[in-house]
Design a protein around this motif. Structure first.
Motif, PDB file in Angstrom:
ATOM      1  N   ASN A   1      -4.125   2.653  -4.546  1.00 39.82           N
ATOM      2  CA  ASN A   1      -3.020   2.591  -3.588  1.00 39.82           C
ATOM      3  C   ASN A   1      -2.820   1.225  -2.937  1.00 39.82           C
ATOM      4  O   ASN A   1      -2.215   1.141  -1.880  1.00 39.82           O
ATOM      5  CB  ASN A   1      -3.180   3.672  -2.513  1.00 39.82           C
ATOM      6  CG  ASN A   1      -4.272   3.370  -1.521  1.00 39.82           C
ATOM      7  OD1 ASN A   1      -5.184   2.612  -1.825  1.00 39.82           O
ATOM      8  ND2 ASN A   1      -4.188   3.938  -0.336  1.00 39.82           N
ATOM      9  N   ALA A   2      -3.294   0.136  -3.555  1.00 40.44           N
ATOM     10  CA  ALA A   2      -3.112  -1.182  -2.939  1.00 40.44           C
ATOM     11  C   ALA A   2      -2.890  -2.281  -3.977  1.00 40.44           C
ATOM     12  O   ALA A   2      -3.623  -2.382  -4.953  1.00 40.44           O
ATOM     13  CB  ALA A   2      -4.316  -1.536  -2.078  1.00 40.44           C
TER      14      ALA A   2
ATOM     15  N   CYS B   1      -7.329  -5.444   4.215  1.00 40.59           N
ATOM     16  CA  CYS B   1      -7.009  -4.293   3.382  1.00 40.59           C
ATOM     17  C   CYS B   1      -8.312  -3.652   2.922  1.00 40.59           C
ATOM     18  O   CYS B   1      -9.167  -4.338   2.352  1.00 40.59           O
ATOM     19  CB  CYS B   1      -6.187  -4.728   2.174  1.00 40.59           C
ATOM     20  SG  CYS B   1      -5.811  -3.403   1.013  1.00 40.59           S
TER      21      CYS B   1
ATOM     22  N   GLN C   1       0.854  -1.180   0.000  1.00 43.65           N
ATOM     23  CA  GLN C   1       0.000   0.000   0.000  1.00 43.65           C
ATOM     24  C   GLN C   1       0.894   1.235   0.000  1.00 43.65           C
ATOM     25  O   GLN C   1       1.860   1.300   0.762  1.00 43.65           O
ATOM     26  CB  GLN C   1      -0.876  -0.031   1.247  1.00 43.65           C
ATOM     27  CG  GLN C   1      -2.014   0.917   1.275  1.00 43.65           C
ATOM     28  CD  GLN C   1      -2.943   0.599   2.452  1.00 43.65           C
ATOM     29  OE1 GLN C   1      -2.501   0.228   3.528  1.00 43.65           O
ATOM     30  NE2 GLN C   1      -4.226   0.754   2.240  1.00 43.65           N
ATOM     31  N   TYR C   2       0.574   2.190  -0.869  1.00 49.74           N
ATOM     32  CA  TYR C   2       1.374   3.417  -0.899  1.00 49.74           C
ATOM     33  C   TYR C   2       0.944   4.339   0.237  1.00 49.74           C
ATOM     34  O   TYR C   2      -0.240   4.596   0.423  1.00 49.74           O
ATOM     35  CB  TYR C   2       1.231   4.142  -2.236  1.00 49.74           C
ATOM     36  CG  TYR C   2       2.207   5.294  -2.333  1.00 49.74           C
ATOM     37  CD1 TYR C   2       3.550   5.046  -2.579  1.00 49.74           C
ATOM     38  CD2 TYR C   2       1.797   6.601  -2.127  1.00 49.74           C
ATOM     39  CE1 TYR C   2       4.466   6.084  -2.629  1.00 49.74           C
ATOM     40  CE2 TYR C   2       2.696   7.641  -2.176  1.00 49.74           C
ATOM     41  CZ  TYR C   2       4.029   7.383  -2.427  1.00 49.74           C
ATOM     42  OH  TYR C   2       4.931   8.411  -2.474  1.00 49.74           O
TER      43      TYR C   2
END
Length: 124
Positions: free
Chosen positions: A69-70, A97, A26-27
């Protein structure tokens, strides 16, 4: 193996972790790093998710870009909750998540094609 750091700044040096232990990446914009989530730990990498999905999949692993983002390790997914928009991973810690609500149906459909053993919890 993947070489990662235990902290965002790399002050504790590098360590190697097996890629098969990764649940998702994840960012995290607040540290400008990719956070590597395993069942019980978090690690850090430089770079972008676009770069890491290309590298990991070219290395024989199966990661899915669930949302912007994942990246999800398809082999580690055990269930997808369409009511609360979470993907759950195997392990005692029940790592999860979040996925955007507007993408959960598409994500569930695509992941179930890639891994037929995933339990899809239907929306109410």
């Amino acid at each position: 193996m993947l070489t990662v750091t235990k902290d965002p700044d790399g002050e504790n040096g590098l360590i190697n972790i097996p890629i098969s232990t990764i649940c998702f990446l994840q960012y995290a914009s607040h540290v400008s790093r990719v956070v590597v989530h395993t069942e019980n730990e978090e690690y850090y990498l430089p770079g972008t998710l676009r770069y890491w999905i290309a590298v990991l999949n070219a290395s024989g692993f199966c990661f899915y870009h669930a949302e912007r983002n994942a990246l999800i390790n398809v082999e580690k997914v055990i269930s997808i909750d369409r009511n609360f928009a979470y993907i759950y991973f195997n392990g005692e810690a029940q790592k999860r998540c979040p996925v955007a609500f507007y993408q959960i149906d598409k994500t569930a459909q695509n992941l179930s094609v890639l891994n037929s053993s995933i339990n899809i919890i239907p929306a109410i």
